[in-house]
Scaffold this active site. Structure first.
Site, short mmCIF file in Angstrom:
data_model
loop_
_atom_site.label_atom_id
_atom_site.label_comp_id
_atom_site.label_asym_id
_atom_site.label_seq_id
_atom_site.Cartn_x
_atom_site.Cartn_y
_atom_site.Cartn_z
N LYS A 48 -3.02 -34.35 -21.17
CA LYS A 48 -2.76 -33.58 -19.93
C LYS A 48 -2.87 -32.07 -20.16
CE LYS A 48 1.45 -35.21 -19.17
NZ LYS A 48 1.64 -36.16 -20.28
N ARG A 108 7.07 -36.84 -12.50
CA ARG A 108 7.12 -37.94 -13.47
C ARG A 108 7.87 -39.14 -12.91
NH1 ARG A 108 6.53 -34.57 -18.45
NH2 ARG A 108 6.14 -35.94 -20.21
N ARG A 157 0.44 -34.50 -33.81
CA ARG A 157 0.33 -33.27 -33.01
C ARG A 157 1.14 -32.13 -33.65
NH1 ARG A 157 1.30 -33.66 -26.69
NH2 ARG A 157 3.29 -34.58 -27.28
N ARG A 173 9.37 -42.66 -25.36
CA ARG A 173 8.71 -41.86 -24.31
C ARG A 173 7.58 -42.65 -23.66
NH1 ARG A 173 6.94 -37.14 -27.70
NH2 ARG A 173 5.94 -36.33 -25.84
P1 AMP Z 1 6.16 -32.99 -22.18
O1 AMP Z 1 6.08 -31.67 -22.85
O2 AMP Z 1 5.44 -33.02 -20.86
O3 AMP Z 1 5.76 -34.14 -23.06
O4 AMP Z 1 7.71 -33.23 -21.82
C1 AMP Z 1 8.68 -33.30 -22.85
C2 AMP Z 1 9.98 -33.84 -22.29
O5 AMP Z 1 10.47 -32.96 -21.27
C3 AMP Z 1 9.89 -35.20 -21.61
O6 AMP Z 1 9.95 -36.26 -22.55
C4 AMP Z 1 11.14 -35.16 -20.73
O7 AMP Z 1 12.33 -35.33 -21.49
C5 AMP Z 1 11.14 -33.70 -20.26
N1 AMP Z 1 10.37 -33.56 -19.00
C6 AMP Z 1 9.20 -32.89 -18.82
N2 AMP Z 1 8.78 -32.98 -17.56
C7 AMP Z 1 9.70 -33.72 -16.91
C8 AMP Z 1 9.82 -34.20 -15.57
N3 AMP Z 1 8.89 -33.94 -14.63
N4 AMP Z 1 10.91 -34.96 -15.26
C9 AMP Z 1 11.85 -35.23 -16.17
N5 AMP Z 1 11.79 -34.84 -17.46
C10 AMP Z 1 10.73 -34.10 -17.82
#
Ligand code: AMP
Length: 219
Positions: A13, A88, A127, A171
Site C-alpha cells: 500500500k 480498516r 521490511r 495482523r
Molecule cells: P500500518 O502502518 O498501516 O501497517 O499500521 C500499523 C498499525 O497501526 C496497525 O496494525 C494498527 O494497529 C494501527 N492502525 C493503522 N491504521 C489503522 C486504522 N485505520 N484503524 C485502526 N488501527 C490502525
C-alpha cells in the site's frame, strides 16, 4: 482526487501510494505513520495506540476516525489525498463517507491490493524502514546500498516493533476478519479497483500504479 489504499499488511500500500502521490502531487496519509509519530513523541494518543499496535490489533474506531477528521482539516489535502491504511473496518468506511459528503467530496478509487499470502510474512519480517524519511526497504528483495543505512537520506534503518513474525501473523488475521469486508463495502459503490502486487508474478509498484492511473483515466 481521493484515492484509498486497501490491502493486507505489507501488500505494498505504502509503496504504491508513494508513486501515486508523486504522480498526482497529492499527500499520502498513513494512519500507521501518524500513530507511530505520536508514539515516538509520547502523546496521549500515542500511548493509547501503542497498547493495541504492540499486539498487532486495530486501534479503536472512534480514536482513529477522530484522528482522520482532524487531519482532513489541514490545507494540504485541498486538492486531493491518498489514504494509506484507512479505513480498516466497515464502520470507518461508513464514517469516511459521512465526512466526505459533508465536504462535498467523493472517493475516486479504492485500490484493493491483493497479494500472494505466502509472500506477506516474508515481506513483513524482511521490511526495514528509515527512521528519518520513512523510506522502506526489503533486506532480500530491495536492500539498501550500505547495510542498515537509507540510500535516500543516510538515516538509520530500523525494524518496526510490529514487524515480527508473531505480530505479523495476528495482523494478517485481523486484516482477514476486519478489513477484507471493507472491499465488499466499496464493491457495492462501484469504486473498487482490485489488482495484485507480487514478486512472484513480477508485478511491482510502478506497474500497479500505472494500472491505477489507467483506471482513473478511463473512468
Ligand atoms: P500500518 O502502518 O498501516 O501497517 O499500521 C500499523 C498499525 O497501526 C496497525 O496494525 C494498527 O494497529 C494501527 N492502525 C493503522 N491504521 C489503522 C486504522 N485505520 N484503524 C485502526 N488501527 C490502525
Amino acid at each position: 482526487m481521493i484515492i484509498i489504499m486497501l490491502g493486507a499488511p505489507a501488500s505494498g500500500k505504502g509503496s504504491v501510494a508513494g508513486v501515486l502521490s508523486e504522480r498526482y502531487n497529492i499527500p499520502s496519509i498513513s494512519t500507521g505513520d501518524i500513530f507511530r509519530k505520536n508514539i515516538s513523541e509520547g502523546t496521549e494518543l500515542g500511548i493509547l495506540a501503542n497498547t493495541y499496535m504492540t499486539k498487532g490489533e486495530l486501534v479503536p474506531d472512534d480514536v482513529t476516525v477522530d484522528m482522520i477528521v482532524s487531519r482532513l482539516e489541514d490545507p494540504d489535502v485541498e486538492n486531493g489525498l491518498i489514504l494509506d491504511g484507512f479505513p480498516r473496518t466497515v464502520y470507518q468506511a461508513e464514517k469516511l463517507d459521512e465526512i466526505l459528503e459533508e465536504k462535498g467530496k467523493k472517493i475516486d478509487v479504492v485500490v484493493n491490493l491483493e497479494s500472494v499470502e505466502e509472500e506477506l510474512l516474508t515481506r513483513i519480517v524482511n521490511r526495514r524502514v528509515c527512521s528519518n524519511c520513512k523510506a522502506t526497504y526489503n533486506t532480500v528483495l530491495q536492500p539498501p546500498a550500505i547495510d542498515g543505512i537509507c540510500d535516500k537520506c543516510g538515516g538509520e534503518l530500523i525494524q518496526r516493533d510490529d514487524d515480527t513474525l508473531e505480530k505479523a501473523v495476528n495482523r494478517i488475521q485481523v486484516y482477514k476478519t476486519q478489513t477484507a469486508p471493507v472491499a465488499d463495502y466499496y464493491e457495492k459503490t462501484g469504486v473498487l479497483f482490485t489488482t495484485l502486487l507480487s514478486e512472484r508474478a513480477n508485478r511491482m509498484k510502478n506497474e500497479v500504479a500505472n494500472d491505477v492511473v489507467e483506471y482513473l483515466n478511463n473512468k
